[in-house]
Design a protein around this motif. Structure first.
Motif, PDB file in Angstrom:
ATOM      1  N   ILE A 425       0.876  -1.173   0.000  1.00 48.65           N
ATOM      2  CA  ILE A 425       0.000   0.000   0.000  1.00 48.65           C
ATOM      3  C   ILE A 425       0.910   1.219   0.000  1.00 48.65           C
ATOM      4  O   ILE A 425       1.796   1.339   0.860  1.00 48.65           O
ATOM      5  N   ASP A 426       0.724   2.112  -0.953  1.00 45.61           N
ATOM      6  CA  ASP A 426       1.559   3.311  -1.004  1.00 45.61           C
ATOM      7  C   ASP A 426       1.303   4.184   0.215  1.00 45.61           C
ATOM      8  O   ASP A 426       0.144   4.386   0.631  1.00 45.61           O
ATOM      9  N   LYS A 427       2.382   4.721   0.805  1.00 45.69           N
ATOM     10  CA  LYS A 427       2.234   5.592   1.969  1.00 45.69           C
ATOM     11  C   LYS A 427       1.614   6.923   1.564  1.00 45.69           C
ATOM     12  O   LYS A 427       1.634   7.312   0.384  1.00 45.69           O
ATOM     13  N   GLY A 428       1.082   7.634   2.552  1.00 47.41           N
ATOM     14  CA  GLY A 428       0.420   8.899   2.291  1.00 47.41           C
ATOM     15  C   GLY A 428       1.394   9.991   1.883  1.00 47.41           C
ATOM     16  O   GLY A 428       2.471  10.131   2.461  1.00 47.41           O
ATOM     17  N   THR A 429       1.023  10.753   0.866  1.00 47.24           N
ATOM     18  CA  THR A 429       1.821  11.894   0.414  1.00 47.24           C
ATOM     19  C   THR A 429       0.896  13.088   0.191  1.00 47.24           C
ATOM     20  O   THR A 429      -0.323  12.948   0.080  1.00 47.24           O
ATOM     21  N   GLU A 430       1.490  14.270   0.127  1.00 45.52           N
ATOM     22  CA  GLU A 430       0.716  15.490  -0.082  1.00 45.52           C
ATOM     23  C   GLU A 430       1.049  16.060  -1.442  1.00 45.52           C
ATOM     24  O   GLU A 430       2.211  16.345  -1.752  1.00 45.52           O
ATOM     25  N   GLY A 431       0.000  16.213  -2.245  1.00 41.83           N
ATOM     26  CA  GLY A 431       0.187  16.826  -3.548  1.00 41.83           C
ATOM     27  C   GLY A 431       0.035  18.328  -3.484  1.00 41.83           C
ATOM     28  O   GLY A 431      -0.304  18.903  -2.441  1.00 41.83           O
ATOM     29  N   THR A 432       0.260  18.980  -4.635  1.00 39.36           N
ATOM     30  CA  THR A 432       0.201  20.442  -4.683  1.00 39.36           C
ATOM     31  C   THR A 432      -1.163  20.962  -5.120  1.00 39.36           C
ATOM     32  O   THR A 432      -1.476  22.134  -4.925  1.00 39.36           O
ATOM     33  N   SER A 433      -1.978  20.090  -5.670  1.00 42.55           N
ATOM     34  CA  SER A 433      -3.298  20.523  -6.133  1.00 42.55           C
ATOM     35  C   SER A 433      -4.383  20.028  -5.189  1.00 42.55           C
ATOM     36  O   SER A 433      -4.138  19.189  -4.319  1.00 42.55           O
ATOM     37  N   TRP A 434      -5.588  20.584  -5.376  1.00 43.16           N
ATOM     38  CA  TRP A 434      -6.699  20.172  -4.517  1.00 43.16           C
ATOM     39  C   TRP A 434      -6.972  18.684  -4.639  1.00 43.16           C
ATOM     40  O   TRP A 434      -7.219  17.998  -3.664  1.00 43.16           O
ATOM     41  N   SER A 435      -6.895  18.162  -5.850  1.00 45.65           N
ATOM     42  CA  SER A 435      -7.255  16.764  -6.088  1.00 45.65           C
ATOM     43  C   SER A 435      -6.188  15.796  -5.596  1.00 45.65           C
ATOM     44  O   SER A 435      -6.473  14.632  -5.336  1.00 45.65           O
TER      45      SER A 435
END
Length: 507
Positions: A425-435
């Motif tokens: 399961i891929d670990k949680g990451t934060e993207g730069t866009s809302w989606s």
């Protein structure tokens, strides 16, 4: 010549037959002596010994009042005045000392009872003495005899002689004691023995207090204390050991202005000698500091100030202030999606699921794929081996243990088809866009359609077990960590709705 030899033999034979050279005997005369109670003059005993060496001895119980001296074969016997109202009897024993087998002889000595015995007694005042443990000054007691004829002696008993000294002068006993090397109290006796049996002996009790140790206070650890932002081995407390000697003490956690800290506090057990320093996790990105102050009650001791620091929290996205129990979230239904078909002619060896576990009050809007309401959401994307629908046209999530891992990088060869590894399961990451802001594995809290709390899951395991006999019903156990070191643990048990290629199965 013959005449001389014959004469010598005759003389020798005559001497061998002489009864005076062969006979051994031991007798005394008289065998008894009797003395008046008082004012008695000495009496003598004649010892008749033939060819025997001898000695005399007085019986132990009579040595205090009978005296025997020897002059040749004459024993002179004298007794002290008897002040008791009963007669006393002793013995003089005469026995051979040259190995002869003659029996010992004895002389019985009787002294009559005193017809008007005087009252004889001793008194000791005070009857006991108490000394301090170290540097104690001598003390005195007074001994009073009921009659001038009564004298006395004083000495410590055998067990106390090593540390008690008694000296006498007139009617006084001066008592001194050595320093007590122990912190415990000790006691001993001085025996005051009267010269006459008619008076009872007295015992002077000597008590010495224990050695008093100087006040002392030590705390371990004594040096600066550095606390990790998230606790020590998962614990938000630290025990400090305190050794106190002849002093009480208190402890507190304060800042540089001696005000109570709002993130650390102390509870103490003076009887067991420890301080429990409890503290909160540091969620700020700067360190914080203070002091543990231990204050003794003894005036000669100074307070102990131990510097206290807590490291800054690392960069993190989690808003959780502590561990999270899955059971507390009230997750009661699930929503999932599965795209089992590959977009290429070559089938991929793995497929990816998208799962959302939701609490009551939170729903998904199927038109926009958004979540509405207030509640909790756990979102993750497990990867399994590729599968097709079973005989019931269902796609059950495979049982097993899934590891939370970093996202697998794309291959350097552009012609190589990219796929993720099964049982991950891929670990949680934060993207730069809302989606893409909350990508992969996240815990999210909603209030009135807005996200108010979140935590990316960066490591751990998810264990999936399908419930036998039920369609799309599972038990999923979580053992996870977020990026702030909080543990997210517990089990979800319930159904999970499934969409495959946009179609909800079963219908």
């Amino acid at each position: 010549m013959k005449k001389i030899l014959f004469a010598a033999l005759a003389l020798l034979a005559a001497s061998c037959n002489n009864p005076e050279t062969d006979t051994q005997s031991l007798e005394t005369s008289p065998t008894t002596l009797d003395f008046e109670a008082t004012g008695s003059t000495p009496q003598t005993v004649q010892v008749k010994a033939q060819n025997v060496a001898w000695e005399h001895a007085v019986s132990a119980d009579a040595k205090a009042w009978m005296t025997v001296t020897q002059d040749g074969n004459t024993l002179s016997v004298s007794v002290s005045d008897n002040y008791m109202g009963e007669k006393r009897i002793g013995q003089i024993r005469i026995r051979p000392t040259d190995g002869s087998k003659l029996p010992a002889r004895s002389v019985t000595v009787t002294q009559q009872a005193n017809p008007a015995p005087p009252e004889l007694s001793l008194s000791v005042n005070p009857a006991s003495l108490t000394f301090q443990g170290e540097g104690a000054a001598p003390q005195q007691v007074t001994v009073t005899a009921s009659a001038e004829l009564l004298s006395w002696t004083a000495a410590p008993d055998q067990e106390s002689a090593s540390w008690i000294t008694a000296t006498t002068a007139g009617d006084r006993i001066t008592v001194t004691v050595a320093d007590n090397p122990d912190t415990r109290l000790r006691a001993g006796n001085i025996l005051v023995i009267p010269s006459e049996e008619a008076a009872a002996p007295k015992t002077l009790l000597v008590i010495q207090e224990g050695k008093i140790l100087p006040p002392a206070l030590t705390v371990t650890p004594a040096g600066p204390i550095e606390l990790p932002y998230n606790g020590l081995n998962g614990n938000l407390y630290l025990l400090l050991n305190v050794e106190a000697q002849n002093t009480e003490w208190t402890a507190k956690a304060v800042d540089a202005e001696d005000k109570a800290l709002d993130w650390a506090s102390t509870t103490v057990s003076t009887s067991e000698g420890y301080i429990n320093l409890s503290f909160a996790r540091n969620t700020q990105k700067q360190p914080r500091s203070g002091f543990v102050v231990v204050t003794p009650s003894a005036e000669e001791l100074e307070e102990i100030r131990i510097p206290l620091t807590q490291t800054a929290a690392p960069d993190h996205l989690s808003t959780l202030a502590g561990d999270l129990d899955i059971a507390s979230l009230g997750l009661d239904h699930g929503y999932s999606a599965l795209m089992p078909y590959a977009p290429y002619d070559t089938l991929l060896p793995t497929i990816q699921w998208e799962l959302n576990l939701l609490s009551e009050g939170l729903t998904v809007n199927p038109n926009f794929g958004t979540f509405e309401g207030s509640g909790h959401r756990l979102h993750f994307l497990p990867v399994t081996d590729r599968m097709e629908a079973n005989d019931d046209n269902l796609y059950p999530l495979a049982d097993g243990v899934y590891d939370v891992v970093a996202t697998k990088p794309f291959p350097e060869n552009p012609e190589e088809i990219y796929h993720k590894d099964a049982w991950t399961i891929d670990k949680g990451t934060e993207g730069t866009s809302w989606s893409t802001k909350y990508s992969n594995f996240w815990y999210l809290e909603y209030r009135d359609n807005e996200i108010v709390g979140s935590a990316p899951i960066i490591s751990g395991t998810v264990t999936v077990t399908k419930t036998a006999g039920f369609e799309n019903t599972y038990s999923i156990e979580f053992d996870l960590l977020d990026d702030f070191g909080n543990r997210i643990t517990g089990t979800y048990a319930g159904s999970i709705g499934l969409n495959v290629n946009g179609t909800r199965l079963p219908d």
